[in-house]
Write a protein that holds these residues in place. Structure first.
Motif, PDB file in Angstrom:
ATOM      1  N   SER A 193     -11.444  49.226 -11.561  1.00  0.00           N
ATOM      2  CA  SER A 193     -10.045  48.966 -11.233  1.00  0.00           C
ATOM      3  C   SER A 193      -9.171  50.174 -11.524  1.00  0.00           C
ATOM      4  O   SER A 193      -8.165  50.400 -10.854  1.00  0.00           O
ATOM      5  CB  SER A 193      -9.534  47.762 -12.030  1.00  0.00           C
ATOM      6  OG  SER A 193      -9.474  48.071 -13.409  1.00  0.00           O
ATOM      7  N   GLY A 194      -9.551  50.934 -12.541  1.00  0.00           N
ATOM      8  CA  GLY A 194      -8.756  52.085 -12.930  1.00  0.00           C
ATOM      9  C   GLY A 194      -7.500  51.726 -13.687  1.00  0.00           C
ATOM     10  O   GLY A 194      -6.759  52.606 -14.129  1.00  0.00           O
ATOM     11  N   SER A 195      -7.257  50.428 -13.841  1.00  0.00           N
ATOM     12  CA  SER A 195      -6.018  50.037 -14.500  1.00  0.00           C
ATOM     13  C   SER A 195      -6.189  48.871 -15.469  1.00  0.00           C
ATOM     14  O   SER A 195      -5.377  48.704 -16.374  1.00  0.00           O
ATOM     15  CB  SER A 195      -4.964  49.650 -13.455  1.00  0.00           C
ATOM     16  OG  SER A 195      -5.434  48.577 -12.655  1.00  0.00           O
ATOM     17  N   LYS A 196      -7.226  48.045 -15.300  1.00  0.00           N
ATOM     18  CA  LYS A 196      -7.388  46.895 -16.185  1.00  0.00           C
ATOM     19  C   LYS A 196      -7.700  47.361 -17.596  1.00  0.00           C
ATOM     20  O   LYS A 196      -8.742  47.960 -17.858  1.00  0.00           O
ATOM     21  CB  LYS A 196      -8.498  45.967 -15.691  1.00  0.00           C
ATOM     22  CG  LYS A 196      -8.657  44.724 -16.569  1.00  0.00           C
ATOM     23  CD  LYS A 196      -9.743  43.793 -16.082  1.00  0.00           C
ATOM     24  CE  LYS A 196      -9.865  42.600 -17.019  1.00  0.00           C
ATOM     25  NZ  LYS A 196     -10.955  41.692 -16.623  1.00  0.00           N
ATOM     26  N   GLN A 197      -6.790  47.075 -18.518  1.00  0.00           N
ATOM     27  CA  GLN A 197      -6.952  47.553 -19.881  1.00  0.00           C
ATOM     28  C   GLN A 197      -7.992  46.740 -20.630  1.00  0.00           C
ATOM     29  O   GLN A 197      -8.058  45.519 -20.516  1.00  0.00           O
ATOM     30  CB  GLN A 197      -5.619  47.497 -20.619  1.00  0.00           C
ATOM     31  CG  GLN A 197      -5.650  48.184 -21.975  1.00  0.00           C
ATOM     32  CD  GLN A 197      -4.260  48.417 -22.528  1.00  0.00           C
ATOM     33  OE1 GLN A 197      -3.292  48.551 -21.789  1.00  0.00           O
ATOM     34  NE2 GLN A 197      -4.160  48.476 -23.844  1.00  0.00           N
ATOM     35  N   ILE A 198      -8.806  47.437 -21.427  1.00  0.00           N
ATOM     36  CA  ILE A 198      -9.869  46.820 -22.196  1.00  0.00           C
ATOM     37  C   ILE A 198      -9.606  47.038 -23.677  1.00  0.00           C
ATOM     38  O   ILE A 198      -9.285  48.156 -24.106  1.00  0.00           O
ATOM     39  CB  ILE A 198     -11.247  47.423 -21.810  1.00  0.00           C
ATOM     40  CG1 ILE A 198     -11.557  47.152 -20.344  1.00  0.00           C
ATOM     41  CG2 ILE A 198     -12.359  46.898 -22.713  1.00  0.00           C
ATOM     42  CD1 ILE A 198     -11.611  45.689 -19.978  1.00  0.00           C
ATOM     43  N   SER A 199      -9.745  45.999 -24.470  1.00  0.00           N
ATOM     44  CA  SER A 199      -9.635  46.123 -25.912  1.00  0.00           C
ATOM     45  C   SER A 199     -10.991  46.524 -26.482  1.00  0.00           C
ATOM     46  O   SER A 199     -11.975  45.810 -26.309  1.00  0.00           O
ATOM     47  CB  SER A 199      -9.189  44.796 -26.538  1.00  0.00           C
ATOM     48  OG  SER A 199      -9.395  44.819 -27.940  1.00  0.00           O
ATOM     49  N   LEU A 200     -11.019  47.662 -27.151  1.00  0.00           N
ATOM     50  CA  LEU A 200     -12.259  48.104 -27.779  1.00  0.00           C
ATOM     51  C   LEU A 200     -12.655  47.202 -28.946  1.00  0.00           C
ATOM     52  O   LEU A 200     -13.803  47.212 -29.381  1.00  0.00           O
ATOM     53  CB  LEU A 200     -12.113  49.543 -28.270  1.00  0.00           C
ATOM     54  CG  LEU A 200     -12.007  50.612 -27.175  1.00  0.00           C
ATOM     55  CD1 LEU A 200     -11.667  51.965 -27.791  1.00  0.00           C
ATOM     56  CD2 LEU A 200     -13.305  50.701 -26.378  1.00  0.00           C
ATOM     57  N   TRP A 201     -11.724  46.443 -29.446  1.00  0.00           N
ATOM     58  CA  TRP A 201     -12.014  45.512 -30.542  1.00  0.00           C
ATOM     59  C   TRP A 201     -12.542  44.180 -30.011  1.00  0.00           C
ATOM     60  O   TRP A 201     -13.516  43.647 -30.527  1.00  0.00           O
ATOM     61  CB  TRP A 201     -10.745  45.295 -31.361  1.00  0.00           C
ATOM     62  CG  TRP A 201     -10.917  44.470 -32.604  1.00  0.00           C
ATOM     63  CD1 TRP A 201     -12.092  44.135 -33.225  1.00  0.00           C
ATOM     64  CD2 TRP A 201      -9.877  43.884 -33.387  1.00  0.00           C
ATOM     65  NE1 TRP A 201     -11.846  43.380 -34.342  1.00  0.00           N
ATOM     66  CE2 TRP A 201     -10.492  43.219 -34.470  1.00  0.00           C
ATOM     67  CE3 TRP A 201      -8.482  43.879 -33.288  1.00  0.00           C
ATOM     68  CZ2 TRP A 201      -9.764  42.536 -35.444  1.00  0.00           C
ATOM     69  CZ3 TRP A 201      -7.763  43.209 -34.260  1.00  0.00           C
ATOM     70  CH2 TRP A 201      -8.388  42.537 -35.326  1.00  0.00           C
ATOM     71  N   HIS A 202     -11.929  43.655 -28.967  1.00  0.00           N
ATOM     72  CA  HIS A 202     -12.232  42.290 -28.529  1.00  0.00           C
ATOM     73  C   HIS A 202     -13.085  42.183 -27.270  1.00  0.00           C
ATOM     74  O   HIS A 202     -13.816  41.209 -27.091  1.00  0.00           O
ATOM     75  CB  HIS A 202     -10.926  41.519 -28.289  1.00  0.00           C
ATOM     76  CG  HIS A 202     -10.013  41.499 -29.474  1.00  0.00           C
ATOM     77  ND1 HIS A 202     -10.380  40.982 -30.685  1.00  0.00           N
ATOM     78  CD2 HIS A 202      -8.743  41.967 -29.628  1.00  0.00           C
ATOM     79  CE1 HIS A 202      -9.385  41.104 -31.539  1.00  0.00           C
ATOM     80  NE2 HIS A 202      -8.375  41.706 -30.917  1.00  0.00           N
ATOM     81  N   ASP A 203     -12.996  43.143 -26.382  1.00  0.00           N
ATOM     82  CA  ASP A 203     -13.662  43.023 -25.080  1.00  0.00           C
ATOM     83  C   ASP A 203     -15.011  43.725 -25.011  1.00  0.00           C
ATOM     84  O   ASP A 203     -15.707  43.629 -24.005  1.00  0.00           O
ATOM     85  CB  ASP A 203     -12.756  43.584 -23.970  1.00  0.00           C
ATOM     86  CG  ASP A 203     -11.490  42.762 -23.801  1.00  0.00           C
ATOM     87  OD1 ASP A 203     -11.535  41.556 -24.079  1.00  0.00           O
ATOM     88  OD2 ASP A 203     -10.453  43.319 -23.401  1.00  0.00           O
ATOM     89  N   VAL A 204     -15.385  44.434 -26.052  1.00  0.00           N
ATOM     90  CA  VAL A 204     -16.698  45.079 -26.125  1.00  0.00           C
ATOM     91  C   VAL A 204     -17.610  44.189 -26.962  1.00  0.00           C
ATOM     92  O   VAL A 204     -17.234  43.752 -28.048  1.00  0.00           O
ATOM     93  CB  VAL A 204     -16.605  46.480 -26.754  1.00  0.00           C
ATOM     94  CG1 VAL A 204     -17.985  47.110 -26.903  1.00  0.00           C
ATOM     95  CG2 VAL A 204     -15.697  47.373 -25.915  1.00  0.00           C
ATOM     96  N   THR A 205     -18.806  43.907 -26.452  1.00  0.00           N
ATOM     97  CA  THR A 205     -19.712  43.015 -27.175  1.00  0.00           C
ATOM     98  C   THR A 205     -20.246  43.684 -28.432  1.00  0.00           C
ATOM     99  O   THR A 205     -20.390  44.906 -28.498  1.00  0.00           O
ATOM    100  CB  THR A 205     -20.894  42.583 -26.294  1.00  0.00           C
ATOM    101  OG1 THR A 205     -21.636  43.743 -25.897  1.00  0.00           O
ATOM    102  CG2 THR A 205     -20.419  41.850 -25.055  1.00  0.00           C
ATOM    103  N   LEU A 206     -20.540  42.868 -29.416  1.00  0.00           N
ATOM    104  CA  LEU A 206     -21.137  43.388 -30.642  1.00  0.00           C
ATOM    105  C   LEU A 206     -22.530  43.940 -30.370  1.00  0.00           C
ATOM    106  O   LEU A 206     -22.894  45.020 -30.838  1.00  0.00           O
ATOM    107  CB  LEU A 206     -21.196  42.272 -31.692  1.00  0.00           C
ATOM    108  CG  LEU A 206     -21.834  42.593 -33.036  1.00  0.00           C
ATOM    109  CD1 LEU A 206     -21.160  43.779 -33.703  1.00  0.00           C
ATOM    110  CD2 LEU A 206     -21.785  41.369 -33.942  1.00  0.00           C
ATOM    111  N   VAL A 207     -23.302  43.219 -29.593  1.00  0.00           N
ATOM    112  CA  VAL A 207     -24.654  43.655 -29.244  1.00  0.00           C
ATOM    113  C   VAL A 207     -24.596  44.570 -28.025  1.00  0.00           C
ATOM    114  O   VAL A 207     -23.889  44.276 -27.053  1.00  0.00           O
ATOM    115  CB  VAL A 207     -25.548  42.442 -28.937  1.00  0.00           C
ATOM    116  CG1 VAL A 207     -26.935  42.883 -28.469  1.00  0.00           C
ATOM    117  CG2 VAL A 207     -25.659  41.547 -30.162  1.00  0.00           C
TER     118      VAL A 207
END
Length: 307
Positions: free
Chosen positions: A56-70
């Protein structure tokens, strides 16, 4: 094989939807579809590093919440034996970058105190430093091994001893090796020790004892860094629990499990609903995070990884 996938008490209960590392589930198991964008001028209070989806080039991702632990293999979309490490401060640098846990989208910023940007006055750090996504050191929880201290209200800290210099906001798969219990101004501040899964030393390092065996002096140097890094700021040395000893991988995984469960309680609002019996200072800490758009950023509770 990884202890993560072998020990029944620590087996990963990840739903099939979690294996997808794209935006369909709102989760990202690696950095394969992510890019970091600088916003604002570097070395200013307004500077932020935002993570967005490449598609998308614009959809913001939270490195804390949106990245899986595994860590999820982007080629197979299946879980690996590794966990995801989010780097905040690259090795051989000193600017104190951190995930802004109380800002919407949780970009990376340079920490500040009284309007001044912070750096390590001690000098450059000699390992990559960051955190595990989807973990939280609960400030209402007093760990029995942490000298009666509560959690520090942040994601679980990580020291990556690999040779690669990892940039702020970069996500790397890592092997968990052990953990150190630091007491920082009356708060439990656990420090995980990990090695990049692709590092040349990774095949030789599977537990904390291997670090002493193959890289003697490395652990002592890490402990002394954390003991003394605040002294140039006029503060006393930090202290450590558990007789200042690094604990092994199995112990570290139990701490990760606790902090992952605490994170789920935070983002679902369960923690805030149980705050009535806690002191006002702690209540304010949790509510500040809970009002930072956590629920809209995080995936459904059932999609969160659990141990």
């Amino acid at each position: 094989k990884s202890i993560l996938l072998e020990r029944p008490s620590l087996s990963l209960n990840i739903k099939k939807t979690m294996y997808k590392s794209g935006s369909a589930t709102g989760s990202h198991g690696s950095n394969s579809n992510l890019q970091n964008l600088d916003r604002g001028e570097k070395d200013t209070l307004d500077y932020r590093i935002h993570t967005v989806e490449k598609d998308s080039g614009s959809k913001q991702i939270s490195l804390w919440h949106d990245v899986t632990l595994v860590h999820i293999d982007p080629a197979t979309e299946k879980p690996t034996p590794y966990l995801n490490f989010v780097c905040e401060i690259p090795k051989f640098s000193r600017k104190k970058y951190e995930i802004a846990t109380d800002e919407v989208g949780n970009p990376i910023k340079q920490d500040e105190k009284k309007g001044k940007l912070r750096e390590f006055k001690k000098g450059d750090i000699f390992f990559n430093y960051g955190c595990l996504p989807r973990t939280w050191e609960d400030p209402t929880f007093y760990h029995p091994d942490a000298e009666g201290c509560r959690g520090d209200n942040d994601p679980l800290d990580v020291c990556d001893i690999g040779m690669r210099i990892v940039n702020p906001g970069e996500i790397r798969p890592v092997k968990i090796l052990g953990i150190l219990c630091m007491i920082d101004e009356g708060e439990a501040d656990w420090k995980l020790v990990v090695i990049d899964a692709e590092d040349k030393w990774a095949p030789f390092l599977n537990d904390i004892a291997d670090v002493d065996k193959h890289l003697p002096g490395q652990l002592d140097a890490i402990r002394e860094w954390f003991r003394t890094y605040k002294i140039p700021d006029g503060k006393p040395p930090n202290v450590f629990g558990l007789q200042e000893k690094f604990q092994d991988k199995a112990y570290a995984l139990e701490i990760i499990k606790e902090c992952n469960h605490a994170w789920k309680d935070l983002i679902t609002g369960e923690k805030e609903r149980k705050l009535k019996d806690h002191e006002e200072e702690v209540v304010k800490l949790v509510r500040k995070l809970s009002k930072s758009n956590l629920l809209s950023l995080a995936p459904d509770e059932d999609d969160a990884p659990s141990f």
